[in-house]
Design an enzyme around this catalytic site. Structure first.
Site, PDB file in Angstrom:
ATOM      1  N   ASP A  65      28.654  56.305  46.739  1.00 25.15           N
ATOM      2  CA  ASP A  65      29.789  55.685  47.413  1.00 25.15           C
ATOM      3  C   ASP A  65      29.203  54.794  48.498  1.00 25.15           C
ATOM      4  O   ASP A  65      28.556  55.284  49.430  1.00 25.15           O
ATOM      5  CB  ASP A  65      30.694  56.766  48.021  1.00 25.15           C
ATOM      6  N   ASN A  92      27.414  45.430  43.239  1.00 20.68           N
ATOM      7  CA  ASN A  92      28.604  45.009  42.502  1.00 20.68           C
ATOM      8  C   ASN A  92      29.898  45.569  43.082  1.00 20.68           C
ATOM      9  O   ASN A  92      30.946  44.945  42.950  1.00 20.68           O
ATOM     10  CB  ASN A  92      28.459  45.441  41.040  1.00 20.68           C
ATOM     11  N   TYR A 170      39.515  39.383  51.174  1.00 19.67           N
ATOM     12  CA  TYR A 170      38.558  39.197  50.090  1.00 19.67           C
ATOM     13  C   TYR A 170      37.677  37.970  50.329  1.00 19.67           C
ATOM     14  O   TYR A 170      36.445  38.050  50.261  1.00 19.67           O
ATOM     15  CB  TYR A 170      39.300  39.062  48.763  1.00 19.67           C
ATOM     16  N   LYS A 174      33.618  37.898  51.179  1.00 19.32           N
ATOM     17  CA  LYS A 174      32.643  37.313  50.257  1.00 19.32           C
ATOM     18  C   LYS A 174      31.860  36.185  50.941  1.00 19.32           C
ATOM     19  O   LYS A 174      30.671  35.985  50.644  1.00 19.32           O
ATOM     20  CB  LYS A 174      33.342  36.798  48.997  1.00 19.32           C
ATOM     21  N   THR A 205      40.281  42.352  35.768  1.00 22.36           N
ATOM     22  CA  THR A 205      39.796  43.649  36.233  1.00 22.36           C
ATOM     23  C   THR A 205      40.885  44.361  37.016  1.00 22.36           C
ATOM     24  O   THR A 205      41.926  43.780  37.348  1.00 22.36           O
ATOM     25  CB  THR A 205      38.562  43.485  37.148  1.00 22.36           C
TER      26      THR A 205
END
Length: 248
Positions: A65, A92, A170, A174, A205
């Site tokens: 984790d 990932n 998000y 990133k 996904t």
């Protein structure tokens, strides 16, 4: 993805029990590498590894984790004891909490949670695995990023990504991850460990409620290809899913 001597590699992929992570694991295992499937849930990780092993592939599950320092340390100890080194780390694991919100309505706790996984988790796992990567003849770190973290994309008001360019948690996480990539690429240059940002493309996904036009299998193939290019080329790249590089 082979090193300069064509040797098989020990690969750890975080968040690899499903989606693009699992697809990437399958691609690399079919190429002859040992793949360690990092998963928060030991049961799901074991099921994913078993599915690959039943195909005759060299895969095993590792409880990991990225927000839990104890599991990160334990994973590093297991890899050291079982393999003695790590050749490739694929960061990932990633989350988003933005869908259905606007920048002004995204709860601050959701923003913090996003950064815990997408940024701080990457740093924590990378630092824990660096002693093992230093034992590799050709260490490689691939951080799975997104074109939505590109400043060039975010400053293009007519970009086809449209409303997705306004995902506060998000996209900024990133963008921060891309900066993390560049800092490590510079700091590890003398150690011979290459670090680059990867981009699987907009795949269907759980993260995006399966709204992407590409399959996770396509994403896995792209990540596997980019890892090979990252190993063969210069450090500090930001790969585009269709080839070449994104502007930072």
């Amino acid at each position: 993805m082979n090193d300069n001597h064509g040797n098989h590699r020990i690969v750890l992929i975080t968040g690899a029990n499903k989606g693009i992570g699992l697809a990437t694991a399958g691609e690399l295992a079919r190429a002859g590498h040992t793949v360690l499937i990092g998963a928060r849930d030991p049961g799901r990780g074991a099921a994913a590894a078993t599915g690959l092993a039943e195909q005759g592939l060299d895969a095993r599950s590792v409880r990991l984790d990225v927000t839990d320092p104890a599991t990160i340390a334990a994973a590093a100890e297991l890899i050291a004891a079982e393999y003695g080194r790590l050749d490739t780390l694929v960061n990932n694991a990633g989350i988003t909490r933005d869908f259905g919100t606007t920048p002004e309505t995204l709860p601050l706790d959701d923003l913090r949670e996003t950064y815990e996984t997408n940024v701080f988790g990457v740093v924590a796992v990378t630092n824990a695995m660096l002693p093992l990567l230093r034992r590799s003849p050709a260490g490689l770190i691939g951080n799975v990023s997104s074109g939505l973290g590109s400043s060039a994309v975010l400053t293009d008001l007519d970009h086809p990504a449209g409303e997705h360019t306004m995902l506060l948690g998000y996209n900024t996480s990133k963008a921060a991850l891309n900066a993390v990539t560049l800092v490590y690429a510079r700091s590890l240059r003398d150690a011979g460990i290459k670090v680059s940002s990867l981009e699987p493309g907009h795949c269907a996904t759980d993260l995006n409620h399966h709204s992407g036009p590409s399959s996770v299998e396509e994403g896995g193939r792209r990540i596997a290809r980019q890892l090979g290019e990252a190993l063969a080329g210069p450090s500090g790249q930001f790969f585009h899913p269709e080839g070449g590089n994104y502007p930072w």
